[in-house]
Enzyme design. Sequence first.
Site, PDB file in Angstrom:
ATOM      1  N   ASP A 190      -3.362   6.462  11.699  1.00  0.00           N
ATOM      2  CA  ASP A 190      -2.526   5.843  10.661  1.00  0.00           C
ATOM      3  C   ASP A 190      -1.209   6.614  10.602  1.00  0.00           C
ATOM      4  OD1 ASP A 190      -1.263   4.914   8.402  1.00  0.00           O
ATOM      5  OD2 ASP A 190      -2.975   5.174   7.059  1.00  0.00           O
ATOM      6  N   HIS A 210       0.953   5.330   6.361  1.00  0.00           N
ATOM      7  CA  HIS A 210       0.777   5.917   5.029  1.00  0.00           C
ATOM      8  C   HIS A 210       0.982   7.432   5.105  1.00  0.00           C
ATOM      9  CE1 HIS A 210      -1.500   2.086   5.105  1.00  0.00           C
ATOM     10  NE2 HIS A 210      -0.879   1.929   3.943  1.00  0.00           N
ATOM     11  N   SER A 235       0.808  -1.224   0.000  1.00  0.00           N
ATOM     12  CA  SER A 235       0.000   0.000   0.000  1.00  0.00           C
ATOM     13  C   SER A 235       0.841   1.275   0.000  1.00  0.00           C
ATOM     14  CB  SER A 235      -0.946   0.010   1.200  1.00  0.00           C
ATOM     15  OG  SER A 235      -0.233  -0.127   2.413  1.00  0.00           O
TER      16      SER A 235
END
Length: 423
Positions: free
Chosen positions: A394, A397, A147
């Site tokens: 998060d 990312h 990702s």
Amino acid sequence: MAKRGENTVKKHQVMQVLPAGAWGIKSSFRSLVALLFAFLVVAAIYLRQSNEQVFQHANGRTHDAISSGGCNLFSGKWVYDNKSYPLYKERECTFMSDQLACEKFGRKDLNYQFWRWQPHQCDLPRFNATALLERLRNKRLVFVGDSLNRNQWISMICLVDSAIPPAFKSMHNNGSINVFKAKEYNATIEFYWSPLLVESNSDDPVNHRVPDRIVRVEAIEKHARHWTDADILIFNTYLWWRRRQMKVLWGSFESPEDGIYKTVKLPRVYEMALRTWARWLEVHVNRNKTLLFFMSMSPTHEMADKWGGTSGENCYGETEPVMKEGYAGDGVSPRMMRAVESVLGELKTRGLNVQMINITQLSDYRKEGHPSIYRKHWETIPQQQLSNPKTFSDCIHWCLPGVPDLWNQILYAYILQLNPITE
């Protein structure tokens, strides 16, 4: 001086009281302890220097294509620049991902969009979408990995998006492969989901969160057949390997009961997978056509005390980069980075150059660049967590516009400087 003399007298008194043999044993023991201490100090210094060198990739091979001109793009500092940055607007990117659209999902502090990377010895070439698209005319650029590579892929699409009229671009998703097409240039910028590069039970692009991760370290063709004719390949694999050991399958996922399983520790299992990937490249890549890149580890920011923050906190609430030059957090593994260096070095001795793009340290400064809570949440967050935002932040990312745009600026510099891709 008097105190020092008293200590000397006391030592002589001890020597006189102890038998000669006992004193010899005591002296030898002290010498052994001193030697052991000295060894540990030297070892610690060596390991720290070794880790820093790996972390910075401070060797000629890593960035020889550009640093040969006296410029190391990976060594520099972040400079606040709200005049020339960001390179695009979040809301104007046609194919922005809700996982990365921090402004859309409520982030008020937008300073993360205005930092420019300034190498120490030169200026980073400004991204020119038209120049890149011309280079990609009739070609395939494919990001392969997890990702974070998808994060970079979305960034690349946003960087070129404004240079393509709406009627001349499209997006197509087909399982693991996602294809953005610039029709006027007959060019594609693609992402292929393969988080461990080799086959694994995490290969489904949607249902891949499995507690017991299993890899087939000698099997890659299932994925690699989708990359064979690509003109530019950008690989990454790290995030999904972050565990002490992993189960390896010799056999097939179609008939798992007939396979042989063995648990292998890191980084050994990581090395095994990388060597399978390297063997595939040696056999299948057209060395006169394809440019190969490997993205170094993207750091996480899950422990605030590492950059001087409060213990127990993470990237949530951070608004400034780390400004201490040379800062190295613990969000990456130097041992695994050395494994990548070793495999790429072996490939180069056999005539195949895979260019490392060293994003690790320059990204490690950017503790404030993650989505934290400002993203789409695919599942309902329990009330208990809502009262403690750090628990669902998060810190892996990256918000867009943001840090991955720099990764692509560096990639752009390499693509335009390296030998032109043949038609």
